[in-house]
Write a protein that holds these residues in place. Structure first.
Motif, PDB file in Angstrom:
ATOM      1  N   ALA A 294      28.024  52.237  -1.802  1.00 57.79           N
ATOM      2  CA  ALA A 294      26.764  51.625  -1.352  1.00 57.79           C
ATOM      3  C   ALA A 294      26.701  51.574   0.174  1.00 57.79           C
ATOM      4  O   ALA A 294      27.712  51.320   0.840  1.00 57.79           O
ATOM      5  N   ASN A 295      25.498  51.810   0.694  1.00 54.16           N
ATOM      6  CA  ASN A 295      25.346  51.677   2.147  1.00 54.16           C
ATOM      7  C   ASN A 295      24.998  50.227   2.498  1.00 54.16           C
ATOM      8  O   ASN A 295      24.781  49.378   1.609  1.00 54.16           O
ATOM      9  N   SER A 296      24.918  49.956   3.775  1.00 57.40           N
ATOM     10  CA  SER A 296      24.752  48.565   4.196  1.00 57.40           C
ATOM     11  C   SER A 296      23.412  47.987   3.733  1.00 57.40           C
ATOM     12  O   SER A 296      23.311  46.793   3.434  1.00 57.40           O
ATOM     13  N   ASP A 297      22.379  48.812   3.637  1.00 54.04           N
ATOM     14  CA  ASP A 297      21.097  48.314   3.147  1.00 54.04           C
ATOM     15  C   ASP A 297      21.180  47.878   1.690  1.00 54.04           C
ATOM     16  O   ASP A 297      20.658  46.828   1.300  1.00 54.04           O
ATOM     17  N   GLN A 298      21.892  48.685   0.913  1.00 53.98           N
ATOM     18  CA  GLN A 298      22.046  48.345  -0.515  1.00 53.98           C
ATOM     19  C   GLN A 298      22.842  47.043  -0.679  1.00 53.98           C
ATOM     20  O   GLN A 298      22.544  46.225  -1.537  1.00 53.98           O
ATOM     21  N   ILE A 299      23.855  46.937   0.169  1.00 49.77           N
ATOM     22  CA  ILE A 299      24.685  45.725   0.093  1.00 49.77           C
ATOM     23  C   ILE A 299      23.870  44.480   0.454  1.00 49.77           C
ATOM     24  O   ILE A 299      23.903  43.449  -0.221  1.00 49.77           O
ATOM     25  N   LYS A 300      23.091  44.626   1.512  1.00 49.71           N
ATOM     26  CA  LYS A 300      22.252  43.500   1.955  1.00 49.71           C
ATOM     27  C   LYS A 300      21.250  43.099   0.880  1.00 49.71           C
ATOM     28  O   LYS A 300      21.058  41.929   0.567  1.00 49.71           O
ATOM     29  N   LYS A 301      20.654  44.104   0.292  1.00 50.19           N
ATOM     30  CA  LYS A 301      19.639  43.866  -0.726  1.00 50.19           C
ATOM     31  C   LYS A 301      20.253  43.177  -1.953  1.00 50.19           C
ATOM     32  O   LYS A 301      19.702  42.220  -2.508  1.00 50.19           O
ATOM     33  N   ALA A 302      21.428  43.673  -2.332  1.00 42.88           N
ATOM     34  CA  ALA A 302      22.106  43.088  -3.495  1.00 42.88           C
ATOM     35  C   ALA A 302      22.475  41.630  -3.210  1.00 42.88           C
ATOM     36  O   ALA A 302      22.325  40.753  -4.073  1.00 42.88           O
ATOM     37  N   PHE A 303      22.926  41.406  -1.996  1.00 44.21           N
ATOM     38  CA  PHE A 303      23.299  40.029  -1.653  1.00 44.21           C
ATOM     39  C   PHE A 303      22.091  39.098  -1.727  1.00 44.21           C
ATOM     40  O   PHE A 303      22.160  38.015  -2.318  1.00 44.21           O
ATOM     41  N   ARG A 304      20.984  39.517  -1.112  1.00 35.00           N
ATOM     42  CA  ARG A 304      19.779  38.684  -1.124  1.00 35.00           C
ATOM     43  C   ARG A 304      19.375  38.302  -2.539  1.00 35.00           C
ATOM     44  O   ARG A 304      19.109  37.152  -2.837  1.00 35.00           O
ATOM     45  N   SER A 305      19.344  39.293  -3.392  1.00 36.69           N
ATOM     46  CA  SER A 305      18.824  39.019  -4.726  1.00 36.69           C
ATOM     47  C   SER A 305      19.785  38.116  -5.503  1.00 36.69           C
ATOM     48  O   SER A 305      19.377  37.180  -6.187  1.00 36.69           O
ATOM     49  N   LYS A 306      21.082  38.365  -5.327  1.00 36.70           N
ATOM     50  CA  LYS A 306      22.039  37.509  -6.034  1.00 36.70           C
ATOM     51  C   LYS A 306      22.126  36.104  -5.423  1.00 36.70           C
ATOM     52  O   LYS A 306      22.318  35.130  -6.134  1.00 36.70           O
ATOM     53  N   ALA A 307      21.970  36.046  -4.105  1.00 37.79           N
ATOM     54  CA  ALA A 307      22.049  34.740  -3.438  1.00 37.79           C
ATOM     55  C   ALA A 307      20.938  33.820  -3.922  1.00 37.79           C
ATOM     56  O   ALA A 307      21.158  32.637  -4.169  1.00 37.79           O
ATOM     57  N   ARG A 308      19.752  34.371  -4.061  1.00 34.60           N
ATOM     58  CA  ARG A 308      18.632  33.572  -4.571  1.00 34.60           C
ATOM     59  C   ARG A 308      18.932  33.044  -5.959  1.00 34.60           C
ATOM     60  O   ARG A 308      18.634  31.910  -6.291  1.00 34.60           O
ATOM     61  N   HIS A 309      19.534  33.900  -6.732  1.00 34.00           N
ATOM     62  CA  HIS A 309      19.819  33.559  -8.121  1.00 34.00           C
ATOM     63  C   HIS A 309      20.903  32.477  -8.218  1.00 34.00           C
ATOM     64  O   HIS A 309      20.791  31.520  -8.991  1.00 34.00           O
ATOM     65  N   LEU A 310      21.935  32.620  -7.411  1.00 31.22           N
ATOM     66  CA  LEU A 310      23.110  31.747  -7.555  1.00 31.22           C
ATOM     67  C   LEU A 310      23.074  30.510  -6.652  1.00 31.22           C
ATOM     68  O   LEU A 310      23.931  29.637  -6.763  1.00 31.22           O
ATOM     69  N   HIS A 311      22.118  30.487  -5.745  1.00 27.34           N
ATOM     70  CA  HIS A 311      22.126  29.375  -4.799  1.00 27.34           C
ATOM     71  C   HIS A 311      22.094  28.024  -5.511  1.00 27.34           C
ATOM     72  O   HIS A 311      21.358  27.844  -6.476  1.00 27.34           O
ATOM     73  N   PRO A 312      22.904  27.079  -5.045  1.00 25.07           N
ATOM     74  CA  PRO A 312      23.020  25.780  -5.737  1.00 25.07           C
ATOM     75  C   PRO A 312      21.690  25.032  -5.879  1.00 25.07           C
ATOM     76  O   PRO A 312      21.553  24.195  -6.771  1.00 25.07           O
TER      77      PRO A 312
ATOM     78  N   ALA B 257      30.129  30.388  -7.666  1.00 15.92           N
ATOM     79  CA  ALA B 257      29.772  31.803  -7.713  1.00 15.92           C
ATOM     80  C   ALA B 257      29.056  32.206  -6.425  1.00 15.92           C
ATOM     81  O   ALA B 257      29.229  33.322  -5.915  1.00 15.92           O
ATOM     82  N   PHE B 258      28.280  31.276  -5.886  1.00 16.65           N
ATOM     83  CA  PHE B 258      27.565  31.562  -4.653  1.00 16.65           C
ATOM     84  C   PHE B 258      28.539  31.743  -3.493  1.00 16.65           C
ATOM     85  O   PHE B 258      28.394  32.642  -2.672  1.00 16.65           O
ATOM     86  N   LYS B 259      29.557  30.900  -3.468  1.00 15.49           N
ATOM     87  CA  LYS B 259      30.568  31.020  -2.407  1.00 15.49           C
ATOM     88  C   LYS B 259      31.315  32.351  -2.515  1.00 15.49           C
ATOM     89  O   LYS B 259      31.612  32.991  -1.514  1.00 15.49           O
ATOM     90  N   GLU B 260      31.594  32.717  -3.735  1.00 11.70           N
ATOM     91  CA  GLU B 260      32.290  33.973  -3.972  1.00 11.70           C
ATOM     92  C   GLU B 260      31.432  35.147  -3.484  1.00 11.70           C
ATOM     93  O   GLU B 260      31.912  36.070  -2.825  1.00 11.70           O
ATOM     94  N   LEU B 261      30.143  35.030  -3.787  1.00  8.25           N
ATOM     95  CA  LEU B 261      29.202  36.055  -3.357  1.00  8.25           C
ATOM     96  C   LEU B 261      29.166  36.139  -1.828  1.00  8.25           C
ATOM     97  O   LEU B 261      29.199  37.225  -1.233  1.00  8.25           O
ATOM     98  N   ALA B 262      29.100  34.968  -1.210  1.00  8.33           N
ATOM     99  CA  ALA B 262      29.036  34.920   0.250  1.00  8.33           C
ATOM    100  C   ALA B 262      30.291  35.532   0.863  1.00  8.33           C
ATOM    101  O   ALA B 262      30.232  36.241   1.871  1.00  8.33           O
ATOM    102  N   ALA B 263      31.444  35.261   0.229  1.00  5.99           N
ATOM    103  CA  ALA B 263      32.702  35.813   0.736  1.00  5.99           C
ATOM    104  C   ALA B 263      32.702  37.336   0.637  1.00  5.99           C
ATOM    105  O   ALA B 263      33.125  38.040   1.559  1.00  5.99           O
ATOM    106  N   ALA B 264      32.200  37.822  -0.481  1.00  2.00           N
ATOM    107  CA  ALA B 264      32.142  39.273  -0.673  1.00  2.00           C
ATOM    108  C   ALA B 264      31.217  39.907   0.360  1.00  2.00           C
ATOM    109  O   ALA B 264      31.547  40.934   0.973  1.00  2.00           O
ATOM    110  N   TYR B 265      30.093  39.239   0.565  1.00  2.00           N
ATOM    111  CA  TYR B 265      29.128  39.799   1.508  1.00  2.00           C
ATOM    112  C   TYR B 265      29.664  39.754   2.933  1.00  2.00           C
ATOM    113  O   TYR B 265      29.463  40.690   3.721  1.00  2.00           O
ATOM    114  N   GLU B 266      30.355  38.698   3.258  1.00  2.00           N
ATOM    115  CA  GLU B 266      30.948  38.542   4.580  1.00  2.00           C
ATOM    116  C   GLU B 266      31.814  39.764   4.915  1.00  2.00           C
ATOM    117  O   GLU B 266      31.793  40.277   6.026  1.00  2.00           O
TER     118      GLU B 266
END
Ligand code: ZN
Ligand code: ZN
Length: 416
Positions: free
Chosen positions: A16-34, A44-53
């Motif tokens: 995946a390129n950086s745009d795909q990664i960013k897009k995936a993060f946004r969509s999952k972050a909205r879903h998992l946000h507390p 799960a949100f923290k895990e996501l944030a760590a992966a995105y970081e």
């Protein structure tokens, strides 16, 4: 902590390129946000944030691709026990998520605790010593009985708030670096109620609460003192929207007593005694808060002597059996009027002790009390009249003084 693969967490291929990664993060972050009430998941949100970081940073991603999680352990300190604060470049997102408007986790947060009420209560001296029960009257806010706490006029019902559609909260889009995020806010139109009142109850004017007079029976504990504050839990204003009630605070004032002075658990009493009693000793009756009690006065008692009456003081708060003492401060009274018989007896008494009741013209009147068998006992009388000593004008009253001197303490009585 087993570490999931970062690509797997974000749900993107390793290519995946950086745009795909960013897009995936946004969509999952909205879903998992507390704050997302349906699907929020903080860990799960923290895990996501760590992966995105990691995957959004070219250097870290390269390390991760080559060495896996171990490759990051040295460089970035690893991601065990993810600390949200560590993601500096995500701070904006996090402040959007976790910032101010998060109270109550996004649920209706408008439950209010009722206010505390304060009032003063005046007690008699002995009520404070022994405790009592009192009825106090308070006016507190309670749910309006006419509209049963809805605030709506009878017959009408609160209607669903159109702004939030009854949810009590609204979503507000916030633009961030990484795109748009939803923030959940309390609905400003219905203040989180989810409903609005169209026809206000005429009794409470739509406030859903009215001030109601209530009598409370309260127990005043024995030993309470002036200035104490009694708390009656949950007796204050009722909370709005079923919030918890406040407390009632009762500030205690205690009236002075005509005879007794209280100092913590000690009760002081000034007790005059005749000078015959002071000289000869004996037994007398004194007042206590428990009624009259006998007090033995030893012979030769001086003014200012303090005799204790054990257990007749104030009780210790919450331990009514632990009583302080009463302290009786004795004051030897010098008679101011004497019959000729009494006068004769006193003169005889003075004579028997060798007390001189008149002074030689050119000597200080002090000498009379030197009959007290000590070289410098003039002190006690000189306290009384340090300057006008020499004047022989008031012969009669100074005579009484001198007789009194016989009974006076050698080392001046402390107080009184
Ligand atoms: Zn009402
Ligand atoms: Zn609303």
């Amino acid at each position: 902590m087993t570490k999931r693969d970062f690509y797997e967490i974000l749900g993107v291929p390793r290519t995946a390129n950086s745009d795909q990664i960013k897009k995936a993060f946004r969509s999952k972050a909205r879903h998992l946000h507390p704050d997302n009430m349906d699907s929020g998941d903080e860990s799960a949100f923290k895990e996501l944030a760590a992966a995105y970081e990691v995957l959004s940073d070219d250097n870290k991603r390269a390390l991760y691709d080559r060495y896996g999680h171990d490759g990051l352990a040295g460089a970035a300190g690893g991601f065990d026990g993810v600390d949200l604060g560590a993601f500096a470049d995500l701070s904006e997102i996090f402040s959007t998520f976790f910032g101010g408007g998060r109270g109550g986790g996004g649920r209706r947060s408008t439950v209010e605790r009722g206010s505390d009420l304060k009032l003063e209560l005046r007690l008699e001296f002995s009520e404070a010593i022994f405790g009592t029960e009192r009825k106090i009257s308070i006016k507190r806010l309670e749910a309006c009985t006419v509209c049963t706490g809805t605030g709506a006029q009878s017959g009408s019902q609160p209607v669903r708030c159109t702004t939030c559609n009854g949810a009590g909260q609204i979503r507000q889009a916030t633009q961030t670096l990484l795109g748009q995020f939803m923030q959940i806010l309390t609905c400003p139109n219905c203040e989180g109620e989810g409903t609005r009142i169209e026809k206000a109850c005429t009794v409470c004017k739509g406030k859903a609460q009215v001030r109601t007079q209530r009598d409370l029976e309260i127990k005043i504990p024995a030993g309470i003192d002036h200035g104490a504050r009694l708390r009656i839990p949950h007796a204050g204003d009722h909370g709005r929207r079923n919030g918890p009630p406040g407390d009632v605070y009762v500030l205690i004032t205690v009236n002075d007593h005509a005879k007794f002075v209280r100092e913590g658990q000690t009760i002081h009493l000034q007790q005059p005694i005749s000078f015959a009693m002071a000289a000869l000793g004996g037994e007398m009756i004194v007042d206590t808060v428990d009624g009259e009690k006998p007090l033995r006065v030893p012979p030769g008692t001086q003014t200012g002597t303090i005799l204790p009456l054990k257990g007749h003081g104030a009780p210790q708060l919450n331990s009514p059996n632990l009583r302080g003492d009463q302290l009786v401060h004795l004051i030897v009274e010098t008679p101011t009027k004497l019959t000729s018989e009494q006068k004769r007896l006193l003169e005889k008494f003075a004579d028997s002790r060798g007390d001189k009741l008149s002074a030689p013209k050119f000597k200080r009147p002090d000498t009379a009390s030197s009959a007290n068998s000590k070289p410098s006992p003039g002190k006690s009388s000189s306290i009384k009249n340090p300057s006008g000593k020499g004047s022989s004008g008031k012969a009669d009253s100074s005579l009484i003084d001198k007789i009194a001197d016989v009974f006076k303490p050698k080392e001046g009585a402390s107080e009184n």
